[in-house]
Design a protein around this motif. Sequence first.
Motif: not given
Length: 65
Positions: A10-25
Amino acid sequence: AGADQRFSVAVAAFGQKLRDEDQTANFGYDRIAEIADAARGADPFGYRAEFLSLVRLASSLDGSK
């Protein structure tokens, strides 16, 4: 997976979401909060609760809803 590992996801996904990464679109803040809350486990110092607060705050500030 154990609670610590699921919380880490969840923490890793949050970091990626904040960076607007494609993996968490297709992975919203609500889902991140759901995973973190389910994996909260022991939280003697309140850090995991604070993380959940940050996820909710980011969700409220997200203008892409």
